[in-house]
Structures are given as C-alpha cells and as structure tokens.
Design a protein around this motif. Structure first.
Motif, PDB file in Angstrom:
ATOM      1  N   GLU A 226      10.737   7.590  -3.703  1.00  0.00           N
ATOM      2  CA  GLU A 226      11.777   7.563  -2.671  1.00  0.00           C
ATOM      3  C   GLU A 226      11.236   8.138  -1.366  1.00  0.00           C
ATOM      4  N   VAL A 227      11.671   7.529  -0.253  1.00  0.00           N
ATOM      5  CA  VAL A 227      11.272   8.030   1.060  1.00  0.00           C
ATOM      6  C   VAL A 227      12.451   7.864   2.009  1.00  0.00           C
TER       7      VAL A 227
ATOM      8  N   LEU B 127       4.582   9.426   0.583  1.00  0.00           N
ATOM      9  CA  LEU B 127       4.711   9.269   2.040  1.00  0.00           C
ATOM     10  C   LEU B 127       5.264   7.907   2.444  1.00  0.00           C
ATOM     11  N   GLY B 128       5.407   7.006   1.470  1.00  0.00           N
ATOM     12  CA  GLY B 128       5.956   5.697   1.792  1.00  0.00           C
ATOM     13  C   GLY B 128       4.936   4.587   1.604  1.00  0.00           C
ATOM     14  N   PHE B 129       5.276   3.391   2.135  1.00  0.00           N
ATOM     15  CA  PHE B 129       4.431   2.213   1.867  1.00  0.00           C
ATOM     16  C   PHE B 129       4.356   1.289   3.078  1.00  0.00           C
ATOM     17  N   ILE B 130       3.335   0.435   3.059  1.00  0.00           N
ATOM     18  CA  ILE B 130       3.168  -0.654   4.018  1.00  0.00           C
ATOM     19  C   ILE B 130       2.981  -1.937   3.226  1.00  0.00           C
ATOM     20  N   VAL B 131       3.797  -2.959   3.502  1.00  0.00           N
ATOM     21  CA  VAL B 131       3.598  -4.285   2.928  1.00  0.00           C
ATOM     22  C   VAL B 131       2.624  -5.038   3.833  1.00  0.00           C
TER      23      VAL B 131
ATOM     24  N   LEU C 253       0.846  -1.190   0.000  1.00  0.00           N
ATOM     25  CA  LEU C 253       0.000   0.000   0.000  1.00  0.00           C
ATOM     26  C   LEU C 253       0.881   1.239   0.000  1.00  0.00           C
ATOM     27  N   HIS C 254       0.704   2.087  -1.024  1.00  0.00           N
ATOM     28  CA  HIS C 254       1.477   3.322  -1.161  1.00  0.00           C
ATOM     29  C   HIS C 254       0.603   4.513  -0.769  1.00  0.00           C
ATOM     30  N   PHE C 255       1.208   5.486  -0.089  1.00  0.00           N
ATOM     31  CA  PHE C 255       0.460   6.628   0.434  1.00  0.00           C
ATOM     32  C   PHE C 255       1.010   7.931  -0.148  1.00  0.00           C
ATOM     33  N   PHE C 256       0.078   8.833  -0.499  1.00  0.00           N
ATOM     34  CA  PHE C 256       0.452  10.102  -1.120  1.00  0.00           C
ATOM     35  C   PHE C 256      -0.326  11.245  -0.473  1.00  0.00           C
ATOM     36  N   GLN C 257       0.311  12.420  -0.456  1.00  0.00           N
ATOM     37  CA  GLN C 257      -0.377  13.633  -0.008  1.00  0.00           C
ATOM     38  C   GLN C 257      -1.259  14.215  -1.103  1.00  0.00           C
TER      39      GLN C 257
END
Length: 520
Positions: free
Chosen positions: A159-160, A114-118, A82-86
C-alpha cells in the motif's frame, strides 16, 4: 522469468525503462523524467527494485485496444511494473519470502514500500501509471489530495498513499489529458465517480468538437473540451482566470484543502533568450503546496490577510517532468516583446519550473476545478463576505486593541460537513456547552469555512452553506473561540453605522445582533 530483484541505482532504473519500453538507455537518459527520478528516489531512500514482468495495466490496455492493436507494428499489450523499496534484499531472499521461509522480510516489504512505476511498451512515452510515496509531510508541506493505492505483488499486499501520475501519451492523450486523469484519481474517491482511462477522457473531451478535428492522434485539448470531459464523469467544471497571484493562490488553496486536485493551465516561456520566448501552452495537476512560515502577505489594494498568501510552492503532476514536481512563486517576471515590431507587451508574474534546467517559466492562465454539482457557492462569494467584514472591523479596531491586538489572518477553505464536526469534536479551544451546540446542529454536506486567527490562535470562525444558491442565506453561523471578541461583535452589530456600512457581510452582523453576550 516472471520477476527480477535488483539493487536500486539510477543507471539500473534507466536500463529497465529502456529494455521494457523497447527503447534505448540513451533515449531514456535524455528524458527529463530521468533527472527528476534520480533526485526523487535519493530523497525517498530507495534501495531495491522488484521488476514485475508481463503486467496487465487497465489504463494502457484501454489505449492499446482503442489504437495500438490496429497499428501495422506489433505493439505489445503487456507492461512491466517496477516496485521500489527502502529495504535492501536479494532475489534469493525475496524468493524465500514467497516460499514462506522468510516471513520477517514480508513485513519489512510492507513497511518500506515506496510505490511503483508501470512501464509501457512504447518507444517514447514510456512512463505509465505511477504511484510513488510523497516526500515527508511536515508543518509547511501539504498533500491534501493523496489517497491509498493497493498493489498486490505475487500475493504480497502492499500500500502507498499518493496520487496517480503518468506521462503524456502523444497518441492517446495530450498533457492536458494526463493532468486531468490525475485530477480524476482524486475526485473519483472524493465524489464517487468512475475514473476514465486517458483515451476515454480524450474521446469524451472531443465528442462535441468540429468534424474536421481528429480524435486520434490527439494533439491537445482546450479548456472547453476539458469541461466536456469533466461533465462526462458527472461533475461540474468551475473555471477561474488566474493570472492574478492573489486569485490563483487563494482560490486554489480553498479547494485543495478539501482534497480536490486542480487542473492548472499555463504558458511556458524560455528565459534564456532576450526577449523571453514563448514555448507552448501546458497543463498540470496541482496536488499540493508548501507554506512560508514568515506570515501572510496583505492582499494588494485591500490589506486583507489570507493564510493562502503564505503559499510559496505548488506541487504538481507534470507529465513532462514527474509527480509532485515543484513550481515556485519567486517574484520573477516574464517579459514579452512583439517580435515583429519590438514593442514591449508587458511583464507577467510567473512560477519556476524544471524545464530547460530551471530556465523555463510558467505564466498562469486559468485553473479548472471539477466539483460535485451540489457545491454551488464558489470561493469568491465567501472571500468577498470576509473581505467586507474584515474591512469594517479594521476601521474600529484601533478603539479595541485590548480585544483585537492585531489584524486577523483568514483561513478560507471548502470542507465536508462531517470533517468540520470531527474537527470541532477534537477542538480544545471551545467550551463544552458550545461544542455540543455546534455538533448537534444540522449541517449541509459541504461547507465553506473562514477562520480568523491572530498568531495561529483562532478568534472566530464563520460557517457557510456551500450547497445554497447565491441569493440564499449562505451564512449559517459563527463559532466563538474568543469570548471578548464575540462580545465585541455582538455590541458592534447593534451600532447603526455598522449596519449602514456593511454590504456583503450584512448577514454576519445580523446573526451577531441576535446573539447574547457571553459571560464565559
């Protein structure tokens, strides 16, 4: 369907986590991670989730091949990411960006990532490798261990800057393993070693354990076993008993400043009961800290002022809560009583946690620092030299208040030699001649630095060889920031009573005795 694009909401995140982990929204909603991520993503300003399906994660694949593939139940080997964006955008807009019809959105995605969660396909321990942007860095909040992580989302290079986190896998890894895995993500970049998966850490830790102990499922690791895992990646474990708040803050800070994450062993207590009830031992990774701007607190018994005493919070990767979770020094005590006899066992300093709606308390036990084998001089050697020097200077300071109006505040930390020289090169507090003299001097790869300041203005710096042996000439040189103080030390170093009184700091005064008084 390879992906989906959804507007961010905590309910949407819970639904995705539950679906991809073959769990239920109710079960996910009861996890402390849900509460933590809800607050965290509000702070980060998340607007959109891109769910990437059938994602192969290296760490989970190692655990899967070592354990889950052999189970009767048919566990899946692929995850979701899951990728997160502003930035707010729709599935159609994202599809157009992939078709090169919306290049402006591609740039926005890179700038607002904002990064990701596996998400692991397991019913209970579902939060896999997680790389999320930190809270904004300010003058008081520091994350010295973070590194760059890349994520390629269908050809989009994202990139984060963060430090990887994941939830404890109750089969392949205990909380200690998850914390050490995060620590290795920092030391792997710093000391150039391979980063093992959680199950590889568990196996290395238990390789020399008694035959009656099972490797899998793993119920927990002790500090000796963690030391085995640290040695397995080529580093040396440095253990410090840290029930004393001064020792905990100063030692942890000394290594954190160099970018070394630290394993923190604690005991958890429930303070809703009377007496306070022991829950269990726990392990977290210290990944940052927050400073109090009100000034340092004198070291109990000596009066030494250390910058590290300003630490009011640690930020930790706690596998039961989330990444960069707060643990605060708030002067509250845990009271222990023998439940059989009712005898009071004492009161212990503790830190706040997010357990039990903030009622959980953490009593420090020890910190474990994985170090490159050539970093031989521990923090306490340098601390004791500075303490001895400061004690002597304080005896004479009332006679020289025009030169040294207040007691020095000391900033003691480990540093790379190259980082030290880069800082010297950019300093505006040194004369050009002295700057060149320091820059061309040969230095070891790792240094200890002790900077003495008054109201954040540096007066002097001591440089120590972190790669020497304790019986060697650890002190290398001093850096002159204030000429008057330098000249005073040159004169004092020739006084017989100073040389007779100096103990651990005698090498510092010997160095000053060979220096000339500065006319600058």
């Amino acid at each position: 369907m390879s992906y989906d694009v959804l507007p961010y909401a905590i309910e949407q995140l819970v639904e995705l986590l539950a679906r991809e982990a073959n769990s239920s929204p109710g079960a996910v909603g009861l996890k402390q991670h849900k509460k933590y991520f809800e607050t965290y993503f509000i702070k980060l300003g998340a607007r959109t989730i891109v769910a990437e399906f059938d994602y192969i994660d290296h760490d989970y694949l190692e655990d899967y091949s070592s354990y889950y593939v052999k189970c009767f139940y048919d566990y899946h080997r692929k995850c979701a990411r899951l990728h997160f964006f502003q930035e707010s955008f729709t599935r159609e807009e994202f599809s157009n960006a992939l078709s090169s019809e919306n290049p402006a959105l591609l740039e926005k995605l890179k700038n607002t990532y904002l990064g990701f969660i596996v998400v692991k396909p397991l019913p209970k321990t579902i939060i896999g490798r997680t790389c999320l942007k930190t809270y904004p860095v300010d003058d008081d909040r520091f994350y010295p261990n973070i590194r760059r992580y890349s994520a390629n989302l269908f050809g989009i290079d994202l990139e984060v800057k963060t430090l990887a986190y994941q939830e404890q896998d109750s089969v392949a890894a205990a909380c200690a393993t998850s914390a050490l895995w995060s620590v290795f993500h920092g030391t792997g970049m710093l000391f150039h070693h391979a980063i093992p998966s959680p199950i590889e850490i568990t196996k290395a830790a238990l390789e020399k354990s008694p035959a009656e102990e099972r490797n899998l499922p793993n119920k927990g690791l002790n500090l000796v076993q963690l030391g085995h895992a640290i040695r397995d990646v080529g580093l040396d474990p440095y253990l410090i008993r840290a029930s004393n708040e001064h020792i905990l803050k100063s030692t942890a800070y000394g290594y954190l400043r160099a970018g070394v994450p630290i394993y923190f062993s604690i005991n958890l207590f429930d303070t809703t009961t009377d007496p306070h009830k022991f829950i269990n031992g726990h392990g977290v990774a210290i990944t940052g800290y927050k400073m109090d701007s009100n000034g340092p607190k004198p070291m109990c018994g000596t009066g030494l002022l250390l910058k590290s005493s300003r630490i009011e919070k640690f930020y930790v990767h706690d596998d039961q809560i989330g990444p960069f979770a707060r643990m605060e020094f708030d002067d509250k005590l845990v009271k222990l009583v023998d439940t059989d006899t009712g005898k009071k066992l004492g009161e212990y300093s503790s830190l706040s946690t997010s357990f039990f709606n903030e009622a959980g308390r953490a009593v420090p036990k020890a910190i474990l620092v994985p170090l490159y084998h050539k970093i031989r001089i521990p923090y306490d050697i340098v601390h004791d030299i500075v303490l001895d020097f400061d004690t002597l200077i304080e005896v004479f300071r009332p006679q020289f208040t025009q030169v040294l109006s207040e007691q020095l505040e000391w900033d003691i930390f480990l540093s790379l030699g190259n980082d030290f020289k880069s800082e010297i090169l950019g300093s505006t507090d040194l004369s050009n001649g002295l700057k060149e003299n320091v820059l061309i001097e040969k230095m070891p790869k790792y240094l200890w630095r002790a900077i003495g300041s008054i109201k954040d203005k540096p007066m002097v710096e001591f440089v120590f060889d972190a790669t020497d042996i304790e019986q060697g000439n650890v002190f290398l040189r001093a850096i002159r920031y204030d000429n008057n103080f330098h000249n005073l030390l040159c004169l004092l170093s020739k006084a017989p009573q100073i040389l007779l009184s100096a103990n651990r700091s005698i090498s510092v005064f010997h160095w000053y005795s060979e220096q000339e008084v500065s006319a600058e």
